[in-house]
Design a protein around this motif. Structure first.
Motif, mmCIF file in Angstrom:
data_model
loop_
_atom_site.group_PDB
_atom_site.id
_atom_site.type_symbol
_atom_site.label_atom_id
_atom_site.label_comp_id
_atom_site.label_asym_id
_atom_site.label_seq_id
_atom_site.Cartn_x
_atom_site.Cartn_y
_atom_site.Cartn_z
ATOM 1 N N THR A 176 0.810 -1.220 0.000
ATOM 2 C CA THR A 176 0.000 0.000 0.000
ATOM 3 C C THR A 176 0.839 1.264 0.000
ATOM 4 O O THR A 176 0.487 2.243 -0.634
ATOM 5 N N GLY A 177 1.926 1.266 0.752
ATOM 6 C CA GLY A 177 2.769 2.446 0.840
ATOM 7 C C GLY A 177 2.234 3.518 1.775
ATOM 8 O O GLY A 177 2.924 4.477 2.086
ATOM 9 N N ASN A 178 0.998 3.388 2.265
ATOM 10 C CA ASN A 178 0.394 4.388 3.152
ATOM 11 C C ASN A 178 0.722 4.157 4.617
ATOM 12 O O ASN A 178 0.620 5.067 5.421
ATOM 13 N N VAL A 179 1.085 2.926 4.967
ATOM 14 C CA VAL A 179 1.286 2.557 6.367
ATOM 15 C C VAL A 179 2.776 2.401 6.610
ATOM 16 O O VAL A 179 3.456 1.655 5.905
ATOM 17 N N ASN A 180 3.284 3.101 7.626
ATOM 18 C CA ASN A 180 4.713 3.090 7.888
ATOM 19 C C ASN A 180 5.137 2.135 8.988
ATOM 20 O O ASN A 180 6.320 2.013 9.268
ATOM 21 N N LEU A 187 -2.758 5.116 12.584
ATOM 22 C CA LEU A 187 -2.987 5.635 11.236
ATOM 23 C C LEU A 187 -3.581 7.035 11.256
ATOM 24 O O LEU A 187 -4.310 7.401 12.183
ATOM 25 N N GLU A 240 -7.560 9.380 7.424
ATOM 26 C CA GLU A 240 -7.904 9.078 6.028
ATOM 27 C C GLU A 240 -7.410 7.706 5.567
ATOM 28 O O GLU A 240 -7.862 7.199 4.544
ATOM 29 N N ASP A 241 -6.510 7.057 6.328
ATOM 30 C CA ASP A 241 -5.993 5.738 5.948
ATOM 31 C C ASP A 241 -6.722 4.579 6.624
ATOM 32 O O ASP A 241 -6.513 3.421 6.268
ATOM 33 N N GLN A 296 1.067 13.769 13.614
ATOM 34 C CA GLN A 296 1.168 13.115 12.317
ATOM 35 C C GLN A 296 2.635 12.891 11.908
ATOM 36 O O GLN A 296 2.972 11.867 11.329
ATOM 37 N N GLN A 349 4.884 9.156 10.419
ATOM 38 C CA GLN A 349 5.285 9.080 9.011
ATOM 39 C C GLN A 349 6.707 8.667 8.868
ATOM 40 O O GLN A 349 7.527 8.811 9.685
#
Length: 114
Positions: free
Chosen positions: A23-27, A66, A69-70, A110, A114
């Motif tokens: 996904t690339g959205n979750v670190n 998260l 928005e994720d 936030q 990240q």
């Protein structure tokens, strides 16, 4: 920010890890081995011909912190991978997170996830 915690079957962990990487959205995520029971109420196994009912079954807890928005994307991903018609498939819990602080850099909010 939200915490998404999924209690799932151990055999689904690798699929979740792979999908999250894509996904690339979750670190990051946290994975813990846990024991639990719900409606499943255990499992009958046989040891030397004797029936043994195990009431606490091995599960895995996978947690994510998260951005709001994720959250839905991660929930959909977990459901797509883990959903089945069998008892003991698992649960997803969503909780609000008031604050996150990265210890190394002292970043807040936030920026810390990240």
């Amino acid at each position: 920010m939200k915490k998404v915690e999924a209690i799932i079957r151990p055999e689904k962990v690798e699929a979740i890890k792979f999908a999250i990487d894509q996904t690339g959205n979750v670190n990051g995520m946290t994975v813990s081995q846990v024991l639990g029971c719900g409606l499943q109420k255990g499992q009958k196994t046989y040891v030397r011909g004797q029936a043994v009912i195990t009431t606490l079954l091995p599960k895995v807890s996978v947690s994510f912190i998260l951005a709001d928005e994720d959250v839905n994307a991660v929930i959909d991903l977990i459901l797509d991978i883990c959903q089945s018609d069998e008892c003991g498939t698992g649960k997803i819990f969503i909780s609000p997170i008031e604050e996150v602080i990265r210890i190394r850099t002292r970043e807040h909010g936030q920026a810390a996830i990240q």
